[in-house]
Write a protein that holds these residues in place. Structure first.
Motif, short mmCIF file in Angstrom:
data_model
loop_
_atom_site.label_atom_id
_atom_site.label_comp_id
_atom_site.label_asym_id
_atom_site.label_seq_id
_atom_site.Cartn_x
_atom_site.Cartn_y
_atom_site.Cartn_z
N GLN A 103 90.77 78.41 55.54
CA GLN A 103 91.83 78.45 54.39
C GLN A 103 91.63 79.56 53.42
O GLN A 103 92.50 80.21 52.77
N GLN A 104 90.32 79.78 53.08
CA GLN A 104 89.74 80.72 52.03
C GLN A 104 90.06 82.36 52.78
O GLN A 104 90.43 83.03 52.18
N ALA A 105 89.83 82.33 53.89
CA ALA A 105 90.04 83.76 54.51
C ALA A 105 91.38 84.12 54.62
O ALA A 105 91.99 85.13 54.25
N MET A 106 92.49 83.24 54.65
CA MET A 106 93.80 83.55 54.58
C MET A 106 94.15 83.86 53.06
O MET A 106 95.02 84.80 52.77
N ASP A 107 93.42 83.19 52.14
CA ASP A 107 93.90 83.48 50.65
C ASP A 107 93.44 84.88 50.53
O ASP A 107 94.02 85.36 49.56
N MET A 108 92.21 85.04 50.81
CA MET A 108 91.63 86.33 50.42
C MET A 108 92.33 87.40 51.15
O MET A 108 92.70 88.45 50.47
N LEU A 109 93.03 87.21 52.35
CA LEU A 109 93.88 88.11 52.96
C LEU A 109 95.07 88.33 52.00
O LEU A 109 95.69 89.57 51.86
#
Ligand SMILES: Cc1ncc(COP(=O)(O)O)c(C=O)c1O
Length: 404
Positions: A103-109
């Protein structure tokens, strides 16, 4: 009061996750829940994890200190080793970032890629957490319908063209869950993967390949990743949540080094680094070979549960309810021939919970182009239910359907 009148535009647009809200209603005593997309706690590798905790005696000073935002190096090395065969080329550590859940990787992207008003192409239905992230970044969503082989990629060029006509913008990102999608359980066929990779390359649209369920294949052959087929322009993301335990909050993303560098900078403003204690334990878990044996165990355990749910659904639900038996992952996606919101209320009265289809589609107001209605669908998670609950829960669902 000093705060509530000063919310940002983004916060004003934020809505609670429908899943998290519905989830509360599914927690009543005696309720059988097919609602949450949760792994089976009965097979969490508690003992092995306790063994790995021994590593804190030798690596405690590292584990208890701040770590690199990029990730704990031994874990990055483990992921590099595991990913290379899947991604079809050598990977360098600079192409990997460890995130606090995917979920955080998506947010970072989203933070490094999306401006308000940008459009993201998603398959419909799709993972609500991704919708939440893209919405929070101010993006609108263009939908490509799915069938049992995943996104109908043939429709993608028209969706992109319509988006260009209606917004004057080419989509910034294509988001897809290629294996055993949440919620549809569908696996994108190889032909469609090749075509999707070709379209994305031709139009220079980056792709987020979200693959938390790829290791959970119960039948059939593995299909090559989009990352390996595309030869660039794809970010691959996966997680330990589904294959080990979501409580560790450790996941990873692989993409070109320049993008990863930017995402790491975004991460520094989010949490500085993913819990080093968790990363040390997960790295230890992998390096001791526990992950491979656990994967074998959960594949056969979940295959049994998927088969049990398939036969319970066939036996107890009316033939008008259609579904494809998934070859992996966590979910059955039912086409009900009626409205899942009303069924949801009746199902709760009968003591069984599932998630109604609309949770997996964006609102019409945030959609560019064709709107898709999730009303006729329902998602059932088969991994979490214990013992006889799969059969009993299905019987309760059948009773709720009879009341229609
Ligand atoms: C498709 C998909 N992507 C991402 C996530 C987020 O997983 P996590 O943040 O636990 O790694 C989930 C969780 O259910 C998911 O189903």
């Amino acid at each position: 009061m000093a705060f509530v009148y000063r919310y940002s535009k983004m916060a004003e647009g934020m809505r609670p996750s429908p899943i998290r809200e519905l989830f509360k209603m599914t927690q009543r005593p005696g309720m059988i829940s097919f609602a949450g997309g949760l792994p089976d706690p009965a097979i969490f590798p508690v003992e092995e994890f306790a063994v790995c905790a021994e590593a804190l005696r030798t690596q405690g000073t590292t584990a208890l200190q701040y770590g690199a935002s990029e990730g704990h190096r031994p874990l990055v090395d483990e992921i590099q080793r595991r990913m290379e065969p899947l991604l079809g080329r050598p990977i360098v550590p600079e192409e990997i970032v460890i995130s606090s859940g995917s979920q955080q990787a998506m947010d970072m992207l989203a933070r490094v890629l999306l401006d308000p008003g940008d459009v993201v192409v998603v398959e419909a239905p799709t993972y609500p957490g991704a919708l939440h992230t893209f919405r929070s970044a101010g993006a609108r969503l263009a939908l490509v319908p799915c069938d049992e082989h995943g996104m109908k990629v043939d429709l993608l060029p028209d969706v992109i063209e319509r988006c260009r006509r209606e917004t004057g913008r080419v989509p910034k990102l294509i988001y897809t869950i290629i294996n055993f999608s949440n919620p549809s359980g569908a696996c994108l066929s190889e032909a469609r993967r090749r075509r999707l990779a070709g379209i994305a390359r031709e139009l220079a649209i980056p792709v987020l390949e979200d693959d938390p369920y790829g290791e959970l294949r119960y039948r059939g052959e593995r299909i090559p990743t989009l990352f390996s087929l595309a030869g660039g322009g794809v970010m691959f993301a996966s997680s330990f949540s589904q294959i080990l335990a979501p409580g560790v909050r450790v996941a990873w993303a692989v993409a070109e080094a320049e993008l990863i560098r930017k995402m790491v900078i975004a991460k520094q403003g989010m949490d500085l680094c993913t819990s080093v204690v968790a990363q040390v334990l997960v790295a230890e878990y992998c390096s001791r070979g526990f992950l491979e044996s656990h994967l074998e165990k959960i594949r056969s355990h979940y295959a049994g549960k998927a088969a049990a749910m398939a036969s319970a659904l066939r036996e107890h639900l009316p033939p008008s309810v259609r579904f494809a038996e998934p070859s992996g992952g966590f979910f059955f996606w039912l086409e009900l021939g009626g409205d899942s919101r009303q069924l949801f209320e009746r199902a709760l009265e009968q003591g069984v919970a599932f998630l109604p289809g609309p949770a997996f589609y964006p609102e019409p107001a945030e959609t560019v182009g064709e709107v898709v209605d999730g009303g006729p669908y329902a998602r059932l998670c088969f991994t979490f239910a214990q013992g006889t609950e799969i059969v009993e829960g299905t019987k309760r669902l059948a009773r709720a359907l009879e009341q229609a």
